[in-house]
Scaffold this motif. Structure first.
Motif, PDB file in Angstrom:
ATOM      1  N   UNK A  74      -0.928 -17.376   8.011  1.00 23.78           N
ATOM      2  CA  UNK A  74      -0.528 -17.517   6.603  1.00 23.78           C
ATOM      3  C   UNK A  74       0.081 -18.880   6.316  1.00 23.78           C
ATOM      4  N   UNK A  75      -0.361 -19.890   7.035  1.00 24.46           N
ATOM      5  CA  UNK A  75       0.220 -21.225   6.885  1.00 24.46           C
ATOM      6  C   UNK A  75       0.073 -21.711   5.446  1.00 24.46           C
ATOM      7  N   UNK A  76       1.192 -22.106   4.851  1.00 24.62           N
ATOM      8  CA  UNK A  76       1.184 -22.561   3.465  1.00 24.62           C
ATOM      9  C   UNK A  76       1.245 -24.068   3.365  1.00 24.62           C
ATOM     10  N   UNK A  77       1.232 -24.589   2.152  1.00 26.66           N
ATOM     11  CA  UNK A  77       1.229 -23.829   0.895  1.00 26.66           C
ATOM     12  C   UNK A  77      -0.160 -23.419   0.402  1.00 26.66           C
ATOM     13  N   UNK A  78      -1.203 -23.838   1.118  1.00 33.34           N
ATOM     14  CA  UNK A  78      -2.578 -23.528   0.672  1.00 33.34           C
ATOM     15  C   UNK A  78      -2.994 -22.154   1.178  1.00 33.34           C
ATOM     16  N   UNK A  79      -2.314 -21.119   0.745  1.00 32.27           N
ATOM     17  CA  UNK A  79      -2.616 -19.776   1.223  1.00 32.27           C
ATOM     18  C   UNK A  79      -4.054 -19.383   0.915  1.00 32.27           C
ATOM     19  N   UNK A  80      -4.558 -19.826  -0.215  1.00 32.83           N
ATOM     20  CA  UNK A  80      -5.905 -19.445  -0.648  1.00 32.83           C
ATOM     21  C   UNK A  80      -6.995 -19.975   0.282  1.00 32.83           C
ATOM     22  N   UNK A  81      -6.675 -20.939   1.124  1.00 34.75           N
ATOM     23  CA  UNK A  81      -7.656 -21.487   2.060  1.00 34.75           C
ATOM     24  C   UNK A  81      -7.622 -20.810   3.422  1.00 34.75           C
ATOM     25  N   UNK A  82      -6.789 -19.820   3.591  1.00 35.60           N
ATOM     26  CA  UNK A  82      -6.606 -19.209   4.904  1.00 35.60           C
ATOM     27  C   UNK A  82      -7.487 -17.997   5.138  1.00 35.60           C
TER      28      UNK A  82
END
Length: 550
Positions: free
Chosen positions: A392-400
């Motif tokens: 769940x590495x952020x802040x780009x959660x949508x890319x995970x």
């Protein structure tokens, strides 16, 4: 003698005195690039209004902060290089201010280490339109103006004498008022030390200095082996040995609060629930950043005694197991193993090129599973395979996660999570938890597909994450002040029927143990316990499996 080229006396007269430029920059940094500091200081002083000498304390704290900045600028304002250093400090302060004000990030030593050691793709995720625009306007533009302003410096000896006076005045501002306030100031400083982590440019300079001192310029310690007496239990010659495999999945930035196995309303752990995983509901991390938690969880030191340089120079659980005869392998799709896997076979898949799983931004975590059956078949028994996922590495959660796991909507489709609603940020984050559950389910299915192998899986996250609660995002806060979202982590185990029967594992015992306190302090000894490792460094009281075998 004048230390500056001056084409003409007229131009020299028009030039701004060096001290004046320094004063203007100091005011700009204090007034514009330290809004977070003054907000935090106001709150801290407001909470101290009832103490004796409140106004004296307020003046003392402000004097110390101003003196610190004046001292810094006095030490960098030298002919030929002074303007360049001032410009650099402005840009550093602007960048620090943006991330501190926007995400609530504090520039402590661990965050500085993360900045230096982060992967390119993860660093690029932090560079957004908003950050570039803000830093350009409040950092780069003022820095360019500083570079364009003509400046005149005093003659050498006069400059040195004035500089000495400024340094003495700054030192007096920093030292004399605190001495006059005595215990009142000491108490305030001790309880609000973290305000210096949002003080620009002090936080970035101090954190960088301590990081370089500790991890870069420090004399390398001699590697100290531990557990050299480690051995595996003898096998029964009368029984055909079965292959034994443990898969350890090290998560990234997953917090317990958003796990349905923890009681969360959204069904974020359907596959682990279906698999009958044993979930430890009161598990806690060693730190709030990967650079601390990963070395800590594999070391034999508890969080209370953890020292990173000492841990780096000592064997960890992987070394002890390998020495005992376990076939250890580390696979990475995150920020690297932080030297934990330096002495065991490993591969880095962060830059892999696997169709459908990787793009210019990196790979989704299924890249670790693409050849999992073949990898497990190559390993001899007993074996430990570590999978370090991006999670769940952020802040780009949508890319995970792949599009198929965009279940909870509407999400936050940008790395600038502060521009999204809280509900959108949480939705995208929950999708990362759902995808991690899928990864764990794939691992379990692969192990189930080999009934002739006794297998077990363990999963735990390195630390948690703030999603905007209390206006804090991401992670990396000091442990003592960090919100629970950054420290309370998911931890679970799964065992194959063969493992249960052949080792005598009592699942009802573990199900009772799962509600008791657990932490990353347990990992070192639990890994040894998986393989029945015999060594003087093993502590059964820290082994989560102890008492539930046989």
């Amino acid at each position: 003698m004048i230390i500056q080229d001056q084409p003409s006396q007229r131009r020299a007269r028009r030039a701004l005195p060096a001290w004046a430029l320094g004063a203007v920059v100091a005011v700009y940094i204090l007034a514009v690039l330290n809004r977070g500091l003054w907000t935090e200081l106001h709150a801290a002083l407001a909470a101290s209004q009832g103490i004796q000498g409140f106004w004296g304390l307020s003046v003392t704290v402000c004097c110390r902060l101003v003196g610190n900045l004046v001292l810094t600028l006095a030490l960098v304002m030298w002919p030929r290089i002074g303007k360049a250093l001032l410009a650099l400090l402005i840009v550093i302060s602007a960048a620090s201010a943006f991330y501190a004000d926007t995400f609530g990030v504090r520039l402590n030593e661990e965050i500085i280490q993360s900045i230096f050691e982060t992967q390119r793709a993860e660093a690029m995720a932090m560079i957004t339109t908003g950050s570039v625009t803000w830093i350009a306007l409040f950092g780069v533009l003022p820095a360019v103006l500083v570079l364009l302003v003509p400046v005149r410096f005093m003659p050498v000896w006069r400059s040195l004498s004035w500089r000495a006076v400024i340094v003495l005045v700054a030192a007096a501002l920093m030292l004399v008022p605190p001495m006059l306030m005595g215990r009142t100031y000491v108490y305030f400083e001790r309880n609000h030390r973290t305000m210096y982590e949002v003080f620009n440019p002090y936080a970035a300079l101090s954190g960088t200095f301590h990081y370089l001192q500790r991890d870069v310029f420090r004399r390398k310690r001699v590697m100290v082996p531990i557990g050299t007496d480690a051995t595996l239990p003898p096998t029964d010659a009368s029984v055909a040995p079965r292959k034994r495999v443990v898969v350890l999945v090290v998560g990234e930035t997953a917090r317990a609060e958003n796990q349905s196995l923890q009681g969360y309303a959204r069904d974020t752990n359907p596959e682990m629930k279906r698999a009958g995983a044993i979930y430890f509901s009161d598990a806690w991390s060693c730190g709030t950043a990967t650079t601390v938690s990963v070395p800590c969880m594999f070391s034999d030191m508890t969080r209370a005694k953890f020292d990173k340089p000492v841990a780096k120079s000592h064997w960890n659980a992987l070394d002890v197991l390998q020495h005992a005869g376990v076939d250890v392998f580390w696979r990475d799709n995150d920020e690297g193993c932080k030297d934990v896997c330096a002495r065991v076979p490993n591969d880095d898949l962060t830059n892999a090129r696997v169709a459908g799983l990787c793009d210019a931004d990196g790979c989704v975590d299924e890249v670790l599973l693409a050849d999992l059956p073949e990898r497990l078949a190559k390993m001899r028994s007993p074996a430990l395979l570590v999978l370090h996922i991006k999670g769940s590495h952020g802040p780009s959660y949508f890319q995970r996660y792949p599009s198929a796991f965009n279940v909870f909507k509407p999400g936050c489709e940008t790395a600038e999570v502060q521009t999204c609603t809280y509900a959108q940020t949480v939705a995208s984050y929950d999708n990362t938890i759902l995808y991690t559950d899928h990864i764990l389910g794939r691992v379990v299915d692969t192990l189930k597909a080999a009934p002739d192998i006794d297998s077990a899986m363990m999963y735990l996250s390195d630390h948690g994450e703030s999603l905007g609660e209390h206006d804090i995002y991401l992670h990396g806060a000091d442990w003592d002040t960090a919100p629970t979202q950054q420290k309370h982590i998911p931890m679970l185990m799964w065992f194959s029927p063969g493992w249960v029967s052949d080792t005598g594992m009592r699942l009802e015992c573990l199900n009772q143990r799962r509600v008791q306190p657990a932490s990353q302090d347990n990992l070192f000894h639990t890994l040894l316990g998986f393989f029945g490792t015999r060594t003087s460094v093993y502590k059964p009281e820290l082994d989560l499996l102890s008492g539930c075998r046989g």
